[in-house]
Design a protein around this motif. Structure first.
Motif, PDB file in Angstrom:
ATOM      1  N   ARG A  27     -53.363 -33.267 -26.345  1.00 55.45           N
ATOM      2  CA  ARG A  27     -53.630 -33.365 -25.008  1.00 55.45           C
ATOM      3  C   ARG A  27     -53.614 -34.989 -24.348  1.00 55.45           C
ATOM      4  O   ARG A  27     -53.050 -35.164 -23.265  1.00 55.45           O
ATOM      5  CB  ARG A  27     -54.839 -32.584 -24.650  1.00 55.45           C
ATOM      6  CG  ARG A  27     -54.310 -31.144 -24.628  1.00 55.45           C
ATOM      7  CD  ARG A  27     -55.358 -30.116 -24.034  1.00 55.45           C
ATOM      8  NE  ARG A  27     -55.226 -28.901 -24.360  1.00 55.45           N
ATOM      9  CZ  ARG A  27     -55.946 -27.820 -24.431  1.00 55.45           C
ATOM     10  NH1 ARG A  27     -57.434 -28.211 -24.257  1.00 55.45           N
ATOM     11  NH2 ARG A  27     -55.816 -26.549 -24.785  1.00 55.45           N
ATOM     12  N   ALA A  30     -50.548 -36.770 -24.913  1.00 50.86           N
ATOM     13  CA  ALA A  30     -49.570 -36.398 -23.479  1.00 50.86           C
ATOM     14  C   ALA A  30     -49.991 -36.851 -22.243  1.00 50.86           C
ATOM     15  O   ALA A  30     -49.263 -37.561 -21.442  1.00 50.86           O
ATOM     16  CB  ALA A  30     -49.555 -34.985 -23.506  1.00 50.86           C
ATOM     17  N   GLU A  31     -51.261 -36.713 -22.051  1.00 50.32           N
ATOM     18  CA  GLU A  31     -51.925 -37.360 -20.714  1.00 50.32           C
ATOM     19  C   GLU A  31     -51.826 -38.699 -20.286  1.00 50.32           C
ATOM     20  O   GLU A  31     -51.672 -39.262 -19.098  1.00 50.32           O
ATOM     21  CB  GLU A  31     -53.124 -36.879 -20.533  1.00 50.32           C
ATOM     22  CG  GLU A  31     -53.406 -35.159 -20.332  1.00 50.32           C
ATOM     23  CD  GLU A  31     -54.955 -34.582 -20.710  1.00 50.32           C
ATOM     24  OE1 GLU A  31     -55.644 -35.677 -21.096  1.00 50.32           O
ATOM     25  OE2 GLU A  31     -55.132 -33.676 -20.393  1.00 50.32           O
ATOM     26  N   HIS A  32     -51.369 -39.333 -21.474  1.00 51.22           N
ATOM     27  CA  HIS A  32     -51.575 -40.846 -21.269  1.00 51.22           C
ATOM     28  C   HIS A  32     -50.294 -41.442 -21.656  1.00 51.22           C
ATOM     29  O   HIS A  32     -49.860 -42.803 -21.665  1.00 51.22           O
ATOM     30  CB  HIS A  32     -52.476 -41.584 -22.481  1.00 51.22           C
ATOM     31  CG  HIS A  32     -53.927 -41.472 -21.841  1.00 51.22           C
ATOM     32  ND1 HIS A  32     -54.700 -40.626 -22.103  1.00 51.22           N
ATOM     33  CD2 HIS A  32     -54.597 -42.271 -21.283  1.00 51.22           C
ATOM     34  CE1 HIS A  32     -55.857 -40.464 -21.639  1.00 51.22           C
ATOM     35  NE2 HIS A  32     -55.814 -41.756 -21.025  1.00 51.22           N
ATOM     36  N   GLY A  33     -49.257 -40.674 -21.576  1.00 49.92           N
ATOM     37  CA  GLY A  33     -47.686 -40.958 -21.362  1.00 49.92           C
ATOM     38  C   GLY A  33     -47.068 -41.427 -22.574  1.00 49.92           C
ATOM     39  O   GLY A  33     -45.854 -41.897 -22.694  1.00 49.92           O
ATOM     40  N   PHE A  52     -49.668 -30.511 -27.256  1.00 47.47           N
ATOM     41  CA  PHE A  52     -48.971 -31.547 -26.305  1.00 47.47           C
ATOM     42  C   PHE A  52     -47.902 -31.094 -25.442  1.00 47.47           C
ATOM     43  O   PHE A  52     -47.982 -31.558 -24.117  1.00 47.47           O
ATOM     44  CB  PHE A  52     -48.056 -32.505 -27.353  1.00 47.47           C
ATOM     45  CG  PHE A  52     -47.436 -33.635 -26.662  1.00 47.47           C
ATOM     46  CD1 PHE A  52     -48.021 -34.983 -26.569  1.00 47.47           C
ATOM     47  CD2 PHE A  52     -45.963 -33.529 -26.627  1.00 47.47           C
ATOM     48  CE1 PHE A  52     -47.375 -36.006 -26.197  1.00 47.47           C
ATOM     49  CE2 PHE A  52     -45.239 -34.655 -26.025  1.00 47.47           C
ATOM     50  CZ  PHE A  52     -46.071 -35.764 -25.911  1.00 47.47           C
ATOM     51  N   VAL A  55     -49.118 -29.420 -21.777  1.00 43.96           N
ATOM     52  CA  VAL A  55     -49.755 -30.518 -20.837  1.00 43.96           C
ATOM     53  C   VAL A  55     -48.769 -30.618 -19.760  1.00 43.96           C
ATOM     54  O   VAL A  55     -47.580 -31.035 -19.947  1.00 43.96           O
ATOM     55  CB  VAL A  55     -50.054 -31.880 -21.516  1.00 43.96           C
ATOM     56  CG1 VAL A  55     -50.590 -32.777 -20.148  1.00 43.96           C
ATOM     57  CG2 VAL A  55     -51.257 -31.762 -22.301  1.00 43.96           C
ATOM     58  N   ARG A  58     -46.638 -34.067 -18.083  1.00 42.98           N
ATOM     59  CA  ARG A  58     -46.621 -35.357 -19.118  1.00 42.98           C
ATOM     60  C   ARG A  58     -44.982 -35.653 -19.006  1.00 42.98           C
ATOM     61  O   ARG A  58     -43.939 -35.206 -18.812  1.00 42.98           O
ATOM     62  CB  ARG A  58     -46.559 -34.416 -20.434  1.00 42.98           C
ATOM     63  CG  ARG A  58     -45.511 -33.743 -20.925  1.00 42.98           C
ATOM     64  CD  ARG A  58     -45.706 -32.975 -22.418  1.00 42.98           C
ATOM     65  NE  ARG A  58     -45.076 -31.801 -22.555  1.00 42.98           N
ATOM     66  CZ  ARG A  58     -43.971 -31.863 -22.969  1.00 42.98           C
ATOM     67  NH1 ARG A  58     -43.272 -32.833 -23.298  1.00 42.98           N
ATOM     68  NH2 ARG A  58     -43.061 -30.683 -22.980  1.00 42.98           N
ATOM     69  N   THR A  59     -44.927 -36.823 -19.538  1.00 45.31           N
ATOM     70  CA  THR A  59     -43.725 -37.910 -19.644  1.00 45.31           C
ATOM     71  C   THR A  59     -43.140 -37.722 -20.806  1.00 45.31           C
ATOM     72  O   THR A  59     -42.014 -38.104 -21.023  1.00 45.31           O
ATOM     73  CB  THR A  59     -43.872 -39.144 -18.863  1.00 45.31           C
ATOM     74  OG1 THR A  59     -44.749 -39.913 -19.599  1.00 45.31           O
ATOM     75  CG2 THR A  59     -43.991 -38.927 -17.496  1.00 45.31           C
TER      76      THR A  59
END
Length: 175
Positions: A27, A30-33, A52, A55, A58-59
Motif C-alpha cells: 500500500r 502504491a500511495e507514494h507513486g 497494491f 489502492v 494510485r499512479t
C-alpha cells in the motif's frame, strides 16, 4: 526530458504471504507513486500485488515477471502465473527458479535487474537466489524481517524489522 519510472521489487516466499508486513508495504509503495514488481506468483508476490492494486487513485502499475517455456505448441507460462493482480505481465522464456534461481535460464535476473530497489521478505531457495543475485549485481536491497529469518542470506544487506525503517530506506535510495 525523459522520466524513468520508479519500480520497487518485492521478493519473498511463493507459499507464505507474510500479510502483516506485505500489505502495508505494498500500500505504501502504491500511495507514494511507485510501480510494483514481483515474480507474478503466489505467496508474497500475490499478496503484494493484491494490496497494491486495491489502492484507489494510485499512479503506479503492478508488474510481474512470468516464467515460461517455449514448446512445440508455442509459449507456455508456468501454471498459476501470472496471478490475477498483475496488470503488466512480462512473459519470459526463462523457466528456472527455486534452487536453480541463479542459473542463466532463471527469470530472477529480470526480477533483480528491473527494479530500482528491492525489498526482500523471508522465502525459500528462490528468494535466497534473488538476494544473492542482488548482491552480485550490486542492486539496492533490504531484508524485511527478523535476523533469524535471514540467517542464510547475504550479509551485505541491512536487515530491517519495521515498516517505517523500510519506507525510510526506500525514500533514500529512490531519490
Amino acid at each position: 526530458m525523459f522520466h524513468r519510472r520508479k519500480v520497487i521489487g518485492v521478493m519473498g516466499s511463493g507459499t507464505q504471504s507474510y500479510r502483516e508486513r506485505v500489505v502495508p508495504l505494498a500500500r505504501w509503495i502504491a500511495e507514494h507513486g511507485y510501480d510494483l514488481l514481483t515474480g507474478a506468483g503466489s505467496g508474497v508476490m500475490q499478496t503484494a500485488a493484491e494490496a497494491f492494486v486495491a489502492v484507489v487513485g494510485r499512479t503506479g502499475i503492478s508488474i510481474g515477471i512470468v516464467p515460461g517455456r517455449v514448446t512445440a505448441r508455442g509459449y507456455r507460462p508456468r501454471p498459476g502465473y501470472p496471478n490475477p493482480s498483475i496488470e503488466l505481465p512480462v512473459f519470459t522464456h526463462l523457466p528456472l527458479s527455486g534452487s536453480q534461481g541463479q542459473a542463466p535460464e532463471s527469470r530472477n535476473h529480470l526480477n533483480v535487474l528491473s527494479a530500482q530497489a528491492l525489498v526482500i521478505l523471508p522465502g525459500g531457495a528462490g528468494t535466497l537466489a534473488e538476494a544473492q543475485l542482488a548482491a552480485r549485481y550490486r542492486r539496492p536491497a533490504v531484508l524485511f524481517g527478523t535476523a533469524r529469518e535471514f540467517r542464510s542470506f547475504p550479509g551485505a544487506f541491512e536487515r530491517m524489522a519495521s515498516l517505517e525503517e523500510v519506507c525510510d530506506w526506500l525514500l533514500g535510495v529512490t531519490r
